[in-house]
Design a protein around this motif. Sequence first.
Motif, PDB file in Angstrom:
ATOM      1  N   GLU A 373       0.834  -1.202   0.000  1.00 55.58           N
ATOM      2  CA  GLU A 373       0.000   0.000   0.000  1.00 55.58           C
ATOM      3  C   GLU A 373       0.875   1.262   0.000  1.00 55.58           C
ATOM      4  O   GLU A 373       0.688   2.175  -0.804  1.00 55.58           O
ATOM      5  CB  GLU A 373      -0.916  -0.003   1.226  1.00 55.58           C
ATOM      6  CG  GLU A 373      -1.868   1.189   1.228  1.00 55.58           C
ATOM      7  CD  GLU A 373      -2.698   1.284   2.506  1.00 55.58           C
ATOM      8  OE1 GLU A 373      -2.499   0.453   3.406  1.00 55.58           O
ATOM      9  OE2 GLU A 373      -3.509   2.210   2.594  1.00 55.58           O
ATOM     10  N   GLU A 377       1.405   4.012  -2.882  1.00 57.43           N
ATOM     11  CA  GLU A 377       1.159   5.422  -2.597  1.00 57.43           C
ATOM     12  C   GLU A 377       2.355   6.271  -3.000  1.00 57.43           C
ATOM     13  O   GLU A 377       2.201   7.355  -3.573  1.00 57.43           O
ATOM     14  CB  GLU A 377       0.844   5.626  -1.114  1.00 57.43           C
ATOM     15  CG  GLU A 377      -0.621   5.391  -0.802  1.00 57.43           C
ATOM     16  CD  GLU A 377      -0.924   5.544   0.688  1.00 57.43           C
ATOM     17  OE1 GLU A 377      -0.229   6.320   1.366  1.00 57.43           O
ATOM     18  OE2 GLU A 377      -1.844   4.866   1.161  1.00 57.43           O
ATOM     19  N   LEU A 380       2.288   6.558  -6.668  1.00 56.62           N
ATOM     20  CA  LEU A 380       1.203   7.427  -7.121  1.00 56.62           C
ATOM     21  C   LEU A 380       1.556   8.892  -6.887  1.00 56.62           C
ATOM     22  O   LEU A 380       1.253   9.760  -7.710  1.00 56.62           O
ATOM     23  CB  LEU A 380      -0.081   7.086  -6.366  1.00 56.62           C
ATOM     24  CG  LEU A 380      -0.784   5.816  -6.849  1.00 56.62           C
ATOM     25  CD1 LEU A 380      -1.866   5.412  -5.872  1.00 56.62           C
ATOM     26  CD2 LEU A 380      -1.370   6.021  -8.242  1.00 56.62           C
ATOM     27  N   GLU A 381       2.208   9.145  -5.751  1.00 60.31           N
ATOM     28  CA  GLU A 381       2.577  10.507  -5.437  1.00 60.31           C
ATOM     29  C   GLU A 381       3.486  11.074  -6.515  1.00 60.31           C
ATOM     30  O   GLU A 381       3.404  12.237  -6.884  1.00 60.31           O
ATOM     31  CB  GLU A 381       3.284  10.554  -4.083  1.00 60.31           C
ATOM     32  CG  GLU A 381       3.292  11.925  -3.462  1.00 60.31           C
ATOM     33  CD  GLU A 381       4.092  11.932  -2.161  1.00 60.31           C
ATOM     34  OE1 GLU A 381       3.669  12.608  -1.233  1.00 60.31           O
ATOM     35  OE2 GLU A 381       5.126  11.241  -2.072  1.00 60.31           O
ATOM     36  N   HIS A 468      -8.728   0.332   3.732  1.00 60.93           N
ATOM     37  CA  HIS A 468      -9.797   1.221   3.283  1.00 60.93           C
ATOM     38  C   HIS A 468     -10.652   0.417   2.333  1.00 60.93           C
ATOM     39  O   HIS A 468     -10.159  -0.027   1.305  1.00 60.93           O
ATOM     40  CB  HIS A 468      -9.234   2.439   2.542  1.00 60.93           C
ATOM     41  CG  HIS A 468      -8.242   3.202   3.356  1.00 60.93           C
ATOM     42  ND1 HIS A 468      -8.607   4.126   4.312  1.00 60.93           N
ATOM     43  CD2 HIS A 468      -6.889   3.172   3.378  1.00 60.93           C
ATOM     44  CE1 HIS A 468      -7.524   4.634   4.877  1.00 60.93           C
ATOM     45  NE2 HIS A 468      -6.482   4.059   4.319  1.00 60.93           N
ATOM     46  N   ASP A 470     -12.623   0.816  -0.070  1.00 55.54           N
ATOM     47  CA  ASP A 470     -13.204   1.604  -1.144  1.00 55.54           C
ATOM     48  C   ASP A 470     -12.351   1.431  -2.391  1.00 55.54           C
ATOM     49  O   ASP A 470     -11.335   0.729  -2.373  1.00 55.54           O
ATOM     50  CB  ASP A 470     -13.308   3.077  -0.739  1.00 55.54           C
ATOM     51  CG  ASP A 470     -11.981   3.613  -0.253  1.00 55.54           C
ATOM     52  OD1 ASP A 470     -10.935   2.975  -0.540  1.00 55.54           O
ATOM     53  OD2 ASP A 470     -11.961   4.649   0.437  1.00 55.54           O
ATOM     54  N   ALA A 471     -12.778   2.088  -3.434  1.00 53.58           N
ATOM     55  CA  ALA A 471     -12.115   1.875  -4.719  1.00 53.58           C
ATOM     56  C   ALA A 471     -11.031   2.910  -4.939  1.00 53.58           C
ATOM     57  O   ALA A 471     -10.961   3.539  -5.992  1.00 53.58           O
ATOM     58  CB  ALA A 471     -13.158   1.907  -5.846  1.00 53.58           C
ATOM     59  N   ARG A 472     -10.172   3.128  -3.939  1.00 53.55           N
ATOM     60  CA  ARG A 472      -9.088   4.074  -4.149  1.00 53.55           C
ATOM     61  C   ARG A 472      -7.986   3.419  -4.983  1.00 53.55           C
ATOM     62  O   ARG A 472      -7.929   2.187  -5.132  1.00 53.55           O
ATOM     63  CB  ARG A 472      -8.547   4.583  -2.828  1.00 53.55           C
ATOM     64  CG  ARG A 472      -8.039   3.481  -1.918  1.00 53.55           C
ATOM     65  CD  ARG A 472      -7.540   4.064  -0.615  1.00 53.55           C
ATOM     66  NE  ARG A 472      -8.606   4.769   0.098  1.00 53.55           N
ATOM     67  CZ  ARG A 472      -8.356   5.733   0.983  1.00 53.55           C
ATOM     68  NH1 ARG A 472      -7.115   6.112   1.223  1.00 53.55           N
ATOM     69  NH2 ARG A 472      -9.334   6.314   1.627  1.00 53.55           N
ATOM     70  N   ALA A 473      -7.107   4.252  -5.492  1.00 53.05           N
ATOM     71  CA  ALA A 473      -6.127   3.770  -6.463  1.00 53.05           C
ATOM     72  C   ALA A 473      -5.264   2.637  -5.909  1.00 53.05           C
ATOM     73  O   ALA A 473      -5.003   1.643  -6.592  1.00 53.05           O
ATOM     74  CB  ALA A 473      -5.249   4.930  -6.910  1.00 53.05           C
ATOM     75  N   GLU A 474      -4.814   2.781  -4.632  1.00 53.64           N
ATOM     76  CA  GLU A 474      -3.950   1.748  -4.068  1.00 53.64           C
ATOM     77  C   GLU A 474      -4.627   0.390  -4.084  1.00 53.64           C
ATOM     78  O   GLU A 474      -4.019  -0.628  -4.401  1.00 53.64           O
ATOM     79  CB  GLU A 474      -3.577   2.080  -2.618  1.00 53.64           C
ATOM     80  CG  GLU A 474      -2.744   3.331  -2.446  1.00 53.64           C
ATOM     81  CD  GLU A 474      -3.609   4.547  -2.234  1.00 53.64           C
ATOM     82  OE1 GLU A 474      -4.465   4.826  -3.102  1.00 53.64           O
ATOM     83  OE2 GLU A 474      -3.444   5.225  -1.215  1.00 53.64           O
ATOM     84  N   ASN A 475      -5.908   0.394  -3.701  1.00 54.26           N
ATOM     85  CA  ASN A 475      -6.635  -0.874  -3.661  1.00 54.26           C
ATOM     86  C   ASN A 475      -6.779  -1.467  -5.054  1.00 54.26           C
ATOM     87  O   ASN A 475      -6.640  -2.672  -5.245  1.00 54.26           O
ATOM     88  CB  ASN A 475      -8.009  -0.672  -3.035  1.00 54.26           C
ATOM     89  CG  ASN A 475      -7.896  -0.480  -1.533  1.00 54.26           C
ATOM     90  OD1 ASN A 475      -6.800  -0.608  -0.988  1.00 54.26           O
ATOM     91  ND2 ASN A 475      -8.999  -0.152  -0.880  1.00 54.26           N
TER      92      ASN A 475
END
Lengths: 747, 458
Positions: A373, A377, A380-381, A468, A470-475
């Motif tokens: 994760e 991140e 992604l950053e 988390h 939810d459908a965040r990018a990491e997931n």
Amino acid sequence: MRPRLAAPVGAVFAALAFAATLWGWLLAGGGTVDLPWAPSWDLRFTLALDGLAALYSLLATGIGFAVTVYASRYLPLHLEHQGRSEADIPRFHFFILMFMGSMVGLVMAQDLILIFVFWDLTAIASYYLIGYDAHERDSRRSALMALLVTGITAVCLLIGALMLYAAYGTFSLPALIEASEPGALLAAAGALIAVAGLAKSAQVPFQFWLPRAMAAPTPVSAYLHSAAMVAAGVFLLGRFYPLIQKTDWLLDALLVVGLGSMAVGGILALTRNVLKQLLAYSTISQYGYVVFMFGLGGEYGAVGASFYVIAHALAKAALFLTAGAVTEATHGETRLSHLGGLRRELPFLMVASGFSAAGLAALPLTIGFFKDELFFEAALERGGVFPALAVAGAVLTFAYTWRFWSGIFLGERRSEAHGVPAAMTVPVAALGALVIAGGLYVAPFARLAQAAGEVTFNAPTPIDPAYHLDARAENLMALATYALGVLVILSRSFWIGAAEAFARLGELAGPERLYFASLKGLNAFSDRIHDLEVRDLRTRVATILGPTGVLVGAGLLFTPTRGAYEVGAIGPLDWPLFLALILVAVAAIATVFPRRHLTLALVLSSVGYILAVVFAFFGGPDVAMVQVLVETIMALLFIGILVLLPRKVLEREASNPIPRRRKVRDAGVALIAGFFAFAVSWSTLSQPALEESVAQEHIRLAPEAHAKDVVTAILADFRGLDTLGEITVVGIALLGIATLLSRGRLW
Amino acid sequence: MIVFTLGLTWTLAVLLSLLDGRKHPVGGIALGGLAAGFAGLLVLGWEVFTNGPVTMVAGGWPPGVGITLRADALGVTFAVLSVGVILIALAYEAVSGIESRTFPALAMFMAAGLTGLFLTGDAFNFYVFFEIAMIAAYALTGYGERARQLRAAFIFAVVNLLGSVLFLIGVGALYHLTGTLDMRMIAERVAAAQPNAALLTAVAIFVAFSLKLGLFPFHYWLPAVYTGVRPSVAAMLSGALANIGSYGLLRFGGELLPQELEMGATALFVLGTTSIIYGALQAVSRRTMTEVLAYSAIGQVGYILIALGIGGPVGFAAAVVYAIINSLNKLLLFLAAGLRGWMVGAAFAVGAFSVAGVPPAAGFLGKLVLFQASLAVESVALVALIFIGGALSFVYSFQIYQRVFWKPQARAYKISPSTARLLVAGVAGLLLFAGAWPEPLLALGQRAAAAVLLGGAP
């Protein structure tokens, strides 16, 4: 003392060290030791238990403890298989403990030179542990390789440290972080230090030593060459990160190296057949992620790298120990192609190692999930292609971890197996439990990583890994990883040829090939120049006279010679002296020609006699007398010796033809040497004798020495010590002769 | 104290030459006497380091007329080092059984000669003590009296006598140029001399000391000698006698002829570099320990030359520190080369790590000071050179270490006497201690360098 006692002693030490670190960090709140070490060099013995130090100390002592427990059963079996005595056990634990101590010292040290000292201590321990089975050629070669690669690159660390010292006048790392300014010097020093770190962490292009280091017994591989010592490399990057991150291109270089290692390690791990080789390449690729994250930079990079090290160390150490246990259970089988289906024989091990494998593969409910994760991140950053590259890397990890675990426990059974002692499975289970614990309750691990990340980033890093839903990018990236991972596993037959070709390419043109070629070349070259070494006395003398003459010639070229060489006036009274000197010169030249020894001796002494005449003309009758005396004795001595020598030898020597080449060479050397002596004498004697010479003092003070003449005063009083010394020289010569002739009997 | 130590070793040497050194008590007397002399040097060193140089003139004449004996930080450091090395080598031989009547006497003469030459302030007196030490060394080289040793002794004597003659020419020239033999007066007056004459004189002296050190291309005597002699003698030659070279270059180059040293810096760098690379390359594939050590010695002295070329407080301090460490390394390694057993293997490993510059063995301090000195003159080339030289020393040290101590040996070896092994382990411990607590060595280097630069003024 029983050798087996070494294991419990080691385990107790490790456990105490672990407890002490935990106590020091959690309850005592860190702490610093700061003592003067070498004040004249501004070296201080400074240790500080900060977050970064706490993380790596806990790993070194904690995993060290697990490994020592494991080794208490593994090592006696290992030695038994090789037919070695148990007396070798304490040596193993000595170096394990030495490693542990130096690793803890390394991570706490705040003084650059102290860091270097501990850095090399870990390399020494590693050298001896890789070479533990020194009777095997493979072990010796691997140990040497590891030592050369990590030891020589460690010198880069030393140079970097000294560059920083030269620029900022301190070896203290905190002070340097304060004082240093971005610039060419900081970049160069940072690059050198990074090279040392990358080599230790087996990053491309230094990666080749790590798979070879698998020649060590398995507990060593689990501990040093996966969880702890190799981690020292990325630790160093983390420690110096505040300096490194001031140079942008260095971060980019780290990105490239990290990616390269991820790719090389990951792809090769998919092709290796031997268990420990697979894991070794996996380690290379895993530290590649960490380096990659350092290259990405930012707070996610800093914390992520630290967290990744924890998660990887726990999981990978357990997998190594699993490999060792499996090999033990199957009577020495190390190849995946001959293993499989051990789920029935080793069910406990299967589950225990399954946790760790899941952790490495970053499945949810394991600590590994969070490592990825943070990794995602950080990528992604940074944005751009990096998230895609991150997923690609994670897919490789997923695939080879599955390959390792399923290859051992699933599928059909290919080898006989028996159970293994509990001491060898419990550490695996304990590490696996930690992997799961971290997945269920990540806070303590996250706190540790955050504290370490703060030191690395040199600023607060408020980062909390958590689930988390939810459908965040990491997931999504994690889901993509699993899906693609399964795809890679299923499509093995499609890409395996390409992967193996890649591995072969590495063997043919990789850095390992270069290493062996240069070592071989170096030895061959050494042999060749050794043939050029001089072996006879005549040449030995020539090689001194020749270069001396050349040096004198160089001296002549580089100094003004105006007024340096005077001929001086020759008055009528000088003529006899001049004539005598010409005779000396003629006689000296004549010594070159005679072949018969007797003639040579006589010509030589004629030089001396004429020299006595020179002294006489020069107003030194006493010196002339001495000269005559000496020459007479020498001539008699020569003749006496020649009489004693066998006639045949003398005749043979005298009639030996001299090759033309040697004649030419000897003449050349003689000319150069003659030139040298001539230049020195002429140049010196061109200077007028000084007014204020000690000679005047000697003449003046001679009466005070109660001597009738100056020479006596000088010999017996002013310089009596010299006289005594020269008498001693004669005495020692006599003693030497007596040693040769009468076994040292003087009477 | 100067008179005590010098007189004691000298007198004892004369007495010992009348006794049979193979007898146990005689070895004991020699050891005890040398230990007393060593203790005297330590006391002298203490005086020098707390109150400044100790000076006396033989016969009570004014300085310059009589022979000045002077102990300063540089001299006393080298004296303690060299006599210590001889003491250990003698003890090693004593516990393994001395085989020759004259061995203790010769070792003692060498110690006396070295003490004198490090503590004299007179150029010709230096030569006399140099002769005492050298002639004792020629005789010692033959120790064992087999063909190998006699051959080594012959080569050693012929080549080094040549060096002595060169040095004598140099001293004669210095006397003519300055009208004095007192070193401090020479240093004052030589600046006024004609530069050409002074430089050529400096060349002669430089060659003489390079020969002692075994620097390329003056090294051809060295491998034959170091491989031919007994381990204890090799330790004395490379650990004690070779110090004459480094000390001589520091004293005569750094203190007496500083301008000439500066002019010759390029030559020093060229020769030093060649020596480092050549010695290391030769050492890489040598098959026996003594051969590797001999060629390693050639490479190691190259570093001292580089440090001298850099000069100044940093360069001279580096030269002193490196010379001390090199001498201890060689003492340890040559003695270990003659023994077998795991303790010896560990001791040899300490020496190998020290040569390669790996802490905590003291050798890393040598690399440290050299790198620092090179960085002080901002020379990337020198840093690279020291790096490459160091890398090669890694290769040769550990190739031979593994070959001898790791590889299963075809023939079973006999474990050597435990006292000898303990002695070697003790030297290894000393190297580790010096590396773990570097302050004394580094401070010593700085003080000795200051003595060179200030001519020993407190």
